[in-house]
Scaffold this motif. Structure first.
Motif, PDB file in Angstrom:
ATOM      1  N   TRP A  95     -69.923  44.645  24.227  1.00 14.93           N
ATOM      2  CA  TRP A  95     -70.219  43.265  24.648  1.00 14.93           C
ATOM      3  C   TRP A  95     -69.998  43.101  26.146  1.00 14.93           C
ATOM      4  O   TRP A  95     -70.877  42.586  26.865  1.00 14.93           O
ATOM      5  CB  TRP A  95     -69.342  42.301  23.862  1.00 14.93           C
ATOM      6  N   ARG A 117     -79.531  36.479  27.410  1.00 16.06           N
ATOM      7  CA  ARG A 117     -79.034  36.098  26.090  1.00 16.06           C
ATOM      8  C   ARG A 117     -80.040  35.215  25.374  1.00 16.06           C
ATOM      9  O   ARG A 117     -80.680  34.350  25.983  1.00 16.06           O
ATOM     10  CB  ARG A 117     -77.707  35.330  26.224  1.00 16.06           C
ATOM     11  N   GLN A 134     -80.599  33.190  21.282  1.00 15.14           N
ATOM     12  CA  GLN A 134     -79.876  32.766  20.100  1.00 15.14           C
ATOM     13  C   GLN A 134     -80.044  33.814  18.993  1.00 15.14           C
ATOM     14  O   GLN A 134     -81.138  34.350  18.804  1.00 15.14           O
ATOM     15  CB  GLN A 134     -80.394  31.416  19.605  1.00 15.14           C
ATOM     16  N   ALA A 166     -62.230  35.356  21.763  1.00 15.79           N
ATOM     17  CA  ALA A 166     -63.389  34.483  21.548  1.00 15.79           C
ATOM     18  C   ALA A 166     -64.621  35.293  21.161  1.00 15.79           C
ATOM     19  O   ALA A 166     -65.381  34.904  20.265  1.00 15.79           O
ATOM     20  CB  ALA A 166     -63.658  33.657  22.795  1.00 15.79           C
ATOM     21  N   LEU A 167     -64.844  36.426  21.834  1.00 18.26           N
ATOM     22  CA  LEU A 167     -66.040  37.204  21.494  1.00 18.26           C
ATOM     23  C   LEU A 167     -65.900  37.850  20.124  1.00 18.26           C
ATOM     24  O   LEU A 167     -66.902  37.998  19.395  1.00 18.26           O
ATOM     25  CB  LEU A 167     -66.380  38.208  22.588  1.00 18.26           C
ATOM     26  N   ASN A 187     -64.451  36.432  17.624  1.00 23.68           N
ATOM     27  CA  ASN A 187     -64.812  35.349  16.700  1.00 23.68           C
ATOM     28  C   ASN A 187     -66.324  35.179  16.616  1.00 23.68           C
ATOM     29  O   ASN A 187     -66.878  34.946  15.532  1.00 23.68           O
ATOM     30  CB  ASN A 187     -64.168  34.039  17.151  1.00 23.68           C
ATOM     31  N   GLN A 188     -67.010  35.294  17.763  1.00 29.08           N
ATOM     32  CA  GLN A 188     -68.472  35.179  17.746  1.00 29.08           C
ATOM     33  C   GLN A 188     -69.106  36.315  16.947  1.00 29.08           C
ATOM     34  O   GLN A 188     -70.056  36.090  16.188  1.00 29.08           O
ATOM     35  CB  GLN A 188     -69.005  35.192  19.181  1.00 29.08           C
ATOM     36  N   ASP A 241     -68.843  35.811  13.262  1.00 30.01           N
ATOM     37  CA  ASP A 241     -69.907  34.925  12.770  1.00 30.01           C
ATOM     38  C   ASP A 241     -71.217  35.693  12.613  1.00 30.01           C
ATOM     39  O   ASP A 241     -71.968  35.480  11.639  1.00 30.01           O
ATOM     40  CB  ASP A 241     -70.109  33.749  13.729  1.00 30.01           C
ATOM     41  N   LEU A 242     -71.527  36.580  13.570  1.00 25.68           N
ATOM     42  CA  LEU A 242     -72.762  37.358  13.490  1.00 25.68           C
ATOM     43  C   LEU A 242     -72.732  38.312  12.301  1.00 25.68           C
ATOM     44  O   LEU A 242     -73.748  38.520  11.629  1.00 25.68           O
ATOM     45  CB  LEU A 242     -72.971  38.145  14.786  1.00 25.68           C
TER      46      LEU A 242
END
Length: 347
Positions: A133, A144, A146, A296-297, A299-300, A303-304
């Motif tokens: 990342w 980037r 969505q 934070a990344l 956590n992202q 979700d992915l």
């Protein structure tokens, strides 16, 4: 608590290179979490530290920088997690690692574990995910989009990822396709590596491994690619650097993560191309105020994963967290021929 440590720098085939030890259970203070370790994966950094960085005199050093586990207790200043939550993280090289029943980790470096993964599948991902990342979006500055949507307008540009079937490459391919939508070219040297890169979504695989193989730049040209806009060099950068310099576009960006030998950066000058280094322990190593970006990344990415956009790079669970199984895993990683990630689970 049970742990696996090293006491001196020894090769992986020496039975004393990693040993089972019993250590005091640590106590969470400040913003620390005390995590009950359920699974760990083995990375090249583990083997490099064990082989080349002596532990403090007379003290066992515990490695392990990919962990999935359960929060056991929190420090008085911790606010992001509570006991009982499942978490994943890479941690901090300045502290004892995750090859132990319990580990302390700053909560800012921690993410929630994906609900759709088990502990072994989750442990395969944090270090490589953070590395990929930061390399792609912080150093190379890929555009980037969505997740799950095509770029509007369609993303332009090509990313070249070397040694793309390993742990970092396997997640980098997925992140680039899911979050940037660019064309991805991967290099691989074996049939199983080639198949892994294609299965993860790369658009083209070229061969970097055989002495008789056409050069990287020639294989790109044969595929109709004059040059690439971004290069993520994961392994053997010194061996391939002249070819990478031929393949980068004017004003392109090249990111390196391996401990390469000497390279001639002057080869980039005519194209005004830029060279960048990525080390995922930089934030924690210098206690930077934005350490929370790593939590934070994660956590992202959780979700992915739960949305089906990213899959675990776990390739095998090779035993329990003990010295014998870790020695075997270190030896496998040191061959440089693993596909995906090797995980150990339970004590």
């Amino acid at each position: 608590m049970k742990a696996v440590a090293y006491l001196s720098c020894l090769p992986a085939d020496d039975p004393a290179c990693l040993v089972d030890v019993v250590l005091p259970e640590p106590t969470a203070t400040g913003r620390d979490l005390l995590v009950r370790v359920e699974a760990v994966s083995v990375n090249p950094v583990d083997a490099k530290l064990r082989r080349h960085v002596p532990p403090p005199a007379g003290q066992p050093r515990v490695l392990g920088y990919d962990v999935a586990g359960v929060v056991q207790a929190v420090g008085p200043d911790a606010t992001l997690f509570r006991p009982g939550q499942q978490v994943w993280y890479a941690g901090d090289r300045k502290r004892q690692g995750g090859n132990a029943e319990f580990q302390l980790v700053d909560e800012r470096l921690v993410g929630r574990m994906p609900a759709t993964l088990d502990f072994a599948q989750a442990a395969a991902m944090p270090l490589t995910t953070i590395t990929a990342w930061e390399a792609l979006f912080d150093r190379l500055q890929l555009p980037r989009i969505q997740p799950g949507e095509a770029a509007q307008p369609p993303a332009e540009g090509t990313l070249l990822i070397t040694a793309a079937a390993g742990g970092v490459g396997s997640i980098a391919i997925q992140l680039a396709k899911c979050l940037a939508g660019v064309r991805v070219v991967a290099t691989a040297s074996r049939p199983e590596s080639h198949a892994q890169a294609l299965a993860l979504g790369t658009d083209l695989v070229i061969d970097h491994g055989q002495p008789t193989t056409l050069s990287i730049s020639q294989q790109l040209a044969d595929a109709g690619i004059r040059w690439v806009d971004w290069i993520f060099s994961i392994s053997h950068t010194d061996a391939h650097f002249a070819e990478l310099a031929k393949s980068i576009s004017p004003f392109g960006r090249l990111c390196v993560i391996d401990e390469t030998g000497p390279i001639d950066v002057r080869l980039l000058k005519a194209r005004s191309a830029s060279l960048h280094w990525e080390g995922m322990f930089t934030r924690s190593g210098f206690n930077l105020p934005d350490m929370g970006a790593q939590g934070a990344l994660l956590n992202q990415v959780a979700d992915l994963v739960d949305a089906g956009c990213i899959r675990s790079t776990h390739s095998q669970t090779a035993g329990r967290i003990n010295a014998a199984d870790l020695r075997a895993a270190h030896a496998a990683v040191e061959t440089g021929r693993t596909v995906g990630k090797i995980v150990l689970a339970g004590f």
